[in-house]
Design a protein around this motif. Structure first.
Motif, PDB file in Angstrom:
ATOM      1  N   ALA A 188       0.824  -1.209   0.000  1.00 32.15           N
ATOM      2  CA  ALA A 188       0.000   0.000   0.000  1.00 32.15           C
ATOM      3  C   ALA A 188       0.863   1.267   0.000  1.00 32.15           C
ATOM      4  CB  ALA A 188      -0.943  -0.010   1.198  1.00 32.15           C
ATOM      5  N   TYR A 189       1.964   1.254   0.740  1.00 31.72           N
ATOM      6  CA  TYR A 189       2.865   2.404   0.716  1.00 31.72           C
ATOM      7  C   TYR A 189       3.437   2.603  -0.686  1.00 31.72           C
ATOM      8  CZ  TYR A 189       3.219   2.750   5.882  1.00 31.72           C
ATOM      9  OH  TYR A 189       2.991   2.929   7.219  1.00 31.72           O
ATOM     10  N   THR A 190       3.809   1.508  -1.333  1.00 27.54           N
ATOM     11  CA  THR A 190       4.310   1.593  -2.704  1.00 27.54           C
ATOM     12  C   THR A 190       3.233   2.120  -3.637  1.00 27.54           C
ATOM     13  OG1 THR A 190       5.807  -0.257  -2.241  1.00 27.54           O
ATOM     14  CG2 THR A 190       5.407   0.279  -4.560  1.00 27.54           C
ATOM     15  N   GLY A 191       2.003   1.644  -3.461  1.00 26.22           N
ATOM     16  CA  GLY A 191       0.882   2.138  -4.261  1.00 26.22           C
ATOM     17  C   GLY A 191       0.636   3.620  -4.035  1.00 26.22           C
ATOM     18  N   THR A 192       0.812   4.076  -2.804  1.00 31.08           N
ATOM     19  CA  THR A 192       0.667   5.503  -2.505  1.00 31.08           C
ATOM     20  C   THR A 192       1.679   6.304  -3.297  1.00 31.08           C
ATOM     21  OG1 THR A 192      -0.098   4.993  -0.261  1.00 31.08           O
ATOM     22  CG2 THR A 192       0.699   7.231  -0.659  1.00 31.08           C
ATOM     23  N   GLN A 204      -7.675  13.403 -11.113  1.00 27.76           N
ATOM     24  CA  GLN A 204      -8.175  13.185  -9.759  1.00 27.76           C
ATOM     25  C   GLN A 204      -8.182  11.702  -9.370  1.00 27.76           C
ATOM     26  OE1 GLN A 204      -9.088  15.712  -7.582  1.00 27.76           O
ATOM     27  NE2 GLN A 204      -9.301  14.137  -6.021  1.00 27.76           N
ATOM     28  N   PHE A 205      -8.405  10.827 -10.347  1.00 25.82           N
ATOM     29  CA  PHE A 205      -8.396   9.395 -10.058  1.00 25.82           C
ATOM     30  C   PHE A 205      -7.115   8.987  -9.338  1.00 25.82           C
ATOM     31  CE2 PHE A 205      -6.801   5.201 -11.148  1.00 25.82           C
ATOM     32  CZ  PHE A 205      -7.824   4.383 -10.686  1.00 25.82           C
ATOM     33  N   TRP A 206      -5.979   9.481  -9.801  1.00 24.03           N
ATOM     34  CA  TRP A 206      -4.698   9.075  -9.237  1.00 24.03           C
ATOM     35  C   TRP A 206      -4.464   9.663  -7.849  1.00 24.03           C
ATOM     36  CZ3 TRP A 206      -2.698   4.893 -10.845  1.00 24.03           C
ATOM     37  CH2 TRP A 206      -2.986   4.457 -12.140  1.00 24.03           C
ATOM     38  N   LEU A 207      -4.995  10.840  -7.595  1.00 17.95           N
ATOM     39  CA  LEU A 207      -4.933  11.375  -6.243  1.00 17.95           C
ATOM     40  C   LEU A 207      -5.808  10.521  -5.325  1.00 17.95           C
ATOM     41  CD1 LEU A 207      -3.998  13.412  -4.168  1.00 17.95           C
ATOM     42  CD2 LEU A 207      -5.870  14.905  -4.891  1.00 17.95           C
ATOM     43  N   ASN A 208      -6.985  10.168  -5.799  1.00 16.44           N
ATOM     44  CA  ASN A 208      -7.864   9.294  -5.010  1.00 16.44           C
ATOM     45  C   ASN A 208      -7.207   7.939  -4.754  1.00 16.44           C
ATOM     46  OD1 ASN A 208      -9.680  11.374  -5.136  1.00 16.44           O
ATOM     47  ND2 ASN A 208     -11.129  10.330  -6.462  1.00 16.44           N
ATOM     48  N   PHE A 209      -6.548   7.421  -5.763  1.00 17.80           N
ATOM     49  CA  PHE A 209      -5.828   6.163  -5.614  1.00 17.80           C
ATOM     50  C   PHE A 209      -4.754   6.291  -4.540  1.00 17.80           C
ATOM     51  CE2 PHE A 209      -2.290   3.343  -6.739  1.00 17.80           C
ATOM     52  CZ  PHE A 209      -2.936   2.120  -6.824  1.00 17.80           C
ATOM     53  N   ALA A 210      -3.985   7.368  -4.584  1.00 15.32           N
ATOM     54  CA  ALA A 210      -2.928   7.594  -3.591  1.00 15.32           C
ATOM     55  C   ALA A 210      -3.527   7.700  -2.188  1.00 15.32           C
ATOM     56  CB  ALA A 210      -2.133   8.854  -3.935  1.00 15.32           C
ATOM     57  N   ILE A 211      -4.627   8.403  -2.059  1.00 14.49           N
ATOM     58  CA  ILE A 211      -5.277   8.554  -0.750  1.00 14.49           C
ATOM     59  C   ILE A 211      -5.770   7.192  -0.249  1.00 14.49           C
ATOM     60  CG2 ILE A 211      -7.244   9.560   0.483  1.00 14.49           C
ATOM     61  CD1 ILE A 211      -6.975  11.992  -1.468  1.00 14.49           C
ATOM     62  N   ALA A 212      -6.415   6.428  -1.113  1.00 14.75           N
ATOM     63  CA  ALA A 212      -6.928   5.108  -0.717  1.00 14.75           C
ATOM     64  C   ALA A 212      -5.788   4.176  -0.319  1.00 14.75           C
ATOM     65  CB  ALA A 212      -7.748   4.492  -1.848  1.00 14.75           C
ATOM     66  N   MET A 213      -4.714   4.175  -1.100  1.00 13.27           N
ATOM     67  CA  MET A 213      -3.561   3.338  -0.764  1.00 13.27           C
ATOM     68  C   MET A 213      -2.923   3.798   0.543  1.00 13.27           C
ATOM     69  SD  MET A 213      -2.968   0.829  -2.913  1.00 13.27           S
ATOM     70  CE  MET A 213      -4.683   0.554  -2.566  1.00 13.27           C
ATOM     71  N   ASN A 214      -2.912   5.102   0.757  1.00 14.57           N
ATOM     72  CA  ASN A 214      -2.348   5.641   1.986  1.00 14.57           C
ATOM     73  C   ASN A 214      -3.164   5.189   3.204  1.00 14.57           C
ATOM     74  OD1 ASN A 214      -0.723   7.158   3.690  1.00 14.57           O
ATOM     75  ND2 ASN A 214      -0.992   9.049   2.572  1.00 14.57           N
ATOM     76  N   ALA A 236       5.835  10.379   0.610  1.00 16.30           N
ATOM     77  CA  ALA A 236       5.738   8.962   0.235  1.00 16.30           C
ATOM     78  C   ALA A 236       7.107   8.401  -0.158  1.00 16.30           C
ATOM     79  CB  ALA A 236       4.731   8.772  -0.894  1.00 16.30           C
ATOM     80  N   SER A 237       7.908   9.199  -0.840  1.00 17.87           N
ATOM     81  CA  SER A 237       9.258   8.739  -1.208  1.00 17.87           C
ATOM     82  C   SER A 237      10.094   8.475   0.040  1.00 17.87           C
ATOM     83  CB  SER A 237       9.961   9.776  -2.089  1.00 17.87           C
ATOM     84  OG  SER A 237       9.297   9.918  -3.313  1.00 17.87           O
ATOM     85  N   ALA A 238      10.070   9.413   0.973  1.00 11.88           N
ATOM     86  CA  ALA A 238      10.818   9.228   2.219  1.00 11.88           C
ATOM     87  C   ALA A 238      10.264   8.039   3.000  1.00 11.88           C
ATOM     88  CB  ALA A 238      10.762  10.501   3.057  1.00 11.88           C
ATOM     89  N   GLY A 239       8.939   7.885   3.013  1.00 14.55           N
ATOM     90  CA  GLY A 239       8.318   6.769   3.716  1.00 14.55           C
ATOM     91  C   GLY A 239       8.679   5.424   3.115  1.00 14.55           C
ATOM     92  N   VAL A 240       8.693   5.340   1.802  1.00 11.72           N
ATOM     93  CA  VAL A 240       9.076   4.086   1.141  1.00 11.72           C
ATOM     94  C   VAL A 240      10.550   3.796   1.398  1.00 11.72           C
ATOM     95  CG1 VAL A 240       9.441   3.008  -1.126  1.00 11.72           C
ATOM     96  CG2 VAL A 240       7.247   4.063  -0.587  1.00 11.72           C
TER      97      VAL A 240
END
Length: 173
Positions: A23-27, A40-50, A121-125
């Motif tokens: 999920a972090y990678t997906g974010t 917006q789809f990709w922002l929503n995807f990032a939020i959902a993965m987060n 997200a980069s730092a988190g991954v």
């Protein structure tokens, strides 16, 4: 040093860690694609993965914490590595939590810059990769969560006994 939190004899922590990692990678992927196309789809995807990553990390942390504090000798090298492993995971969780806080209200817009999310997200991954390396070190080198057979335990004791002889380097050789 077998896991203290198990399900049908199998350690739970390693069962759960794949979910926040994915999920972090997906974010990160979601923020990267959103940064490139602004959809917006990709922002929503990032939020959902987060959301999935933060929730999964919290679930995986519970048995991991119990295994560390209840199953690993306090003054061992494994404990030192386990603490750094846990610390990197907590740092990753904090970074993704901050990211979630910044973006959760943007599910339906208005558009927001992807830069903070991409950086967090980069730092988190990166932290997650480091934590994963240390987690595998705990499994590979210290057999945390590995239930050895009687023969394997005997062989391991023999190897541990001989290990100082192996690392001694003779200058004449």
């Amino acid at each position: 040093m077998y896991s203290k939190v198990t399900l049908a004899g199998h350690p739970i922590h390693p069962m759960l860690v794949a979910y926040p990692v994915a999920a972090y990678t997906g974010t990160l992927v979601g923020f990267a694609v959103y940064a490139s196309n602004g959809q917006q789809f990709w922002l929503n995807f990032a939020i959902a993965m987060n959301i999935a990553g933060v929730g999964g990390a919290l679930l995986a942390a519970l048995p991991g914490f119990a295994d560390l504090w209840l199953g690993v000798p306090r003054k061992s090298s494994a404990m030192a590595i386990g603490r750094v492993h846990g610390g990197l995971n907590v740092l990753a969780l904090a970074l993704f939590g901050i990211s979630l806080g910044l973006y959760a209200n943007h599910w339906n817009g208005p558009p927001r810059s992807a830069t903070p999310g991409l950086a967090l997200a980069s730092a988190g991954v990166f932290c997650t990769i480091g934590a994963g390396y240390l987690g595998w070190t705990l499994v590979q080198d210290f057999h945390i969560g590995v239930q050895l057979t009687r023969d394997q335990a005997r062989d391991e004791a023999t190897v541990q006994h001989l290990r100082p002889l192996r690392i001694h380097h003779d200058k004449a050789a």
